[in-house]
Motif scaffolding. Structure first.
Motif, PDB file in Angstrom:
ATOM      1  N   VAL A  95      -1.400  -4.185  -1.998  1.00 23.56           N
ATOM      2  CA  VAL A  95      -2.649  -4.317  -1.242  1.00 23.56           C
ATOM      3  C   VAL A  95      -3.804  -3.931  -2.160  1.00 23.56           C
TER       4      VAL A  95
ATOM      5  N   THR B 264      -6.612  -2.176  -2.121  1.00 28.14           N
ATOM      6  CA  THR B 264      -7.238  -1.213  -1.207  1.00 28.14           C
ATOM      7  C   THR B 264      -8.747  -1.119  -1.407  1.00 28.14           C
TER       8      THR B 264
ATOM      9  N   ALA C 241      -2.571   0.565   9.015  1.00 29.36           N
ATOM     10  CA  ALA C 241      -2.394  -0.890   9.003  1.00 29.36           C
ATOM     11  C   ALA C 241      -1.361  -1.300   7.946  1.00 29.36           C
ATOM     12  N   ILE C 242      -1.373  -0.649   6.785  1.00 21.94           N
ATOM     13  CA  ILE C 242      -0.387  -0.950   5.745  1.00 21.94           C
ATOM     14  C   ILE C 242       1.012  -0.651   6.262  1.00 21.94           C
TER      15      ILE C 242
ATOM     16  N   VAL D 102       1.970  -3.374   8.879  1.00 19.77           N
ATOM     17  CA  VAL D 102       2.255  -4.668   8.251  1.00 19.77           C
ATOM     18  C   VAL D 102       3.561  -4.596   7.463  1.00 19.77           C
TER      19      VAL D 102
ATOM     20  N   VAL E 129      -3.434  -6.828   5.998  1.00 17.32           N
ATOM     21  CA  VAL E 129      -3.827  -5.446   6.295  1.00 17.32           C
ATOM     22  C   VAL E 129      -5.252  -5.402   6.851  1.00 17.32           C
TER      23      VAL E 129
END
Length: 169
Positions: free
Chosen positions: A33, A35, A132-133, A136, A164
């Motif tokens: 991700v 971030t 959220a990570i 998911v 995410v």
């Protein structure tokens, strides 16, 4: 007996190699991700800068008022300084010094409060992104999710950034 030992040894080798093959086969699914990109997009979505500006607008207006008073007194000193008596000059200089010290004190307190509140809002976003990570990753079957900055190469199909960002509530 020697054949039996050879057979046992060979079967141990085969058995252990199958364990290694299973371990390699059961490799963890890794995603990544971006971030920093997620933080930037979510800060815009939640309008964090505007929220902080509104929170501190009264104090900023107060500082601007003090700046205006200081500017007026400086102009008065330049314009009328030679015509003023020494006691009037001293009084005006003290007022200017008082305004300046008041301004510095309030400006420093404002900066500190803005920094603290900005960090609080950032921490809230970080918590939302982490949640959220996790959501998911569980939903998509990922065992490990890392930051995109730590990845030298990865398949674009393992990029979870957009998922995410859309999963943050």
């Amino acid at each position: 007996m020697k054949q039996w030992m050879k057979a046992a040894g060979l079967s141990l080798v085969i058995l252990s190699s199958s364990f290694y093959a299973q371990a390699a086969e059961a490799a963890q699914k890794v995603g990544y991700v971006a971030t920093s990109q997620a933080m930037a997009q979510l800060a815009q979505r939640y309008n964090v800068p505007e929220k902080l500006r509104n929170e501190f607008k009264d104090r900023i207006a107060e500082l601007r008022g003090i700046e205006g008073s200081m500017k007026t007194k400086v102009e008065k000193m330049k314009r009328d300084g030679e015509l003023m008596s020494s006691s009037e000059k001293t009084k005006l200089q003290r007022e200017m010094q008082s305004l300046e010290s008041n301004y510095k004190l309030k400006a420093q307190a404002l900066q500190e409060d803005q920094r603290r509140r900005g960090a609080e809002e950032e921490q809230k976003l970080v918590q939302k992104i982490r949640q959220a990570i996790q959501d998911v990753a569980k939903r998509e079957g990922y065992d490990i999710v890392v930051d995109a900055n730590a990845v030298l190469y990865a398949s674009p199909k393992d990029d979870l950034s957009s998922k995410v960002i859309s999963a943050v509530k």
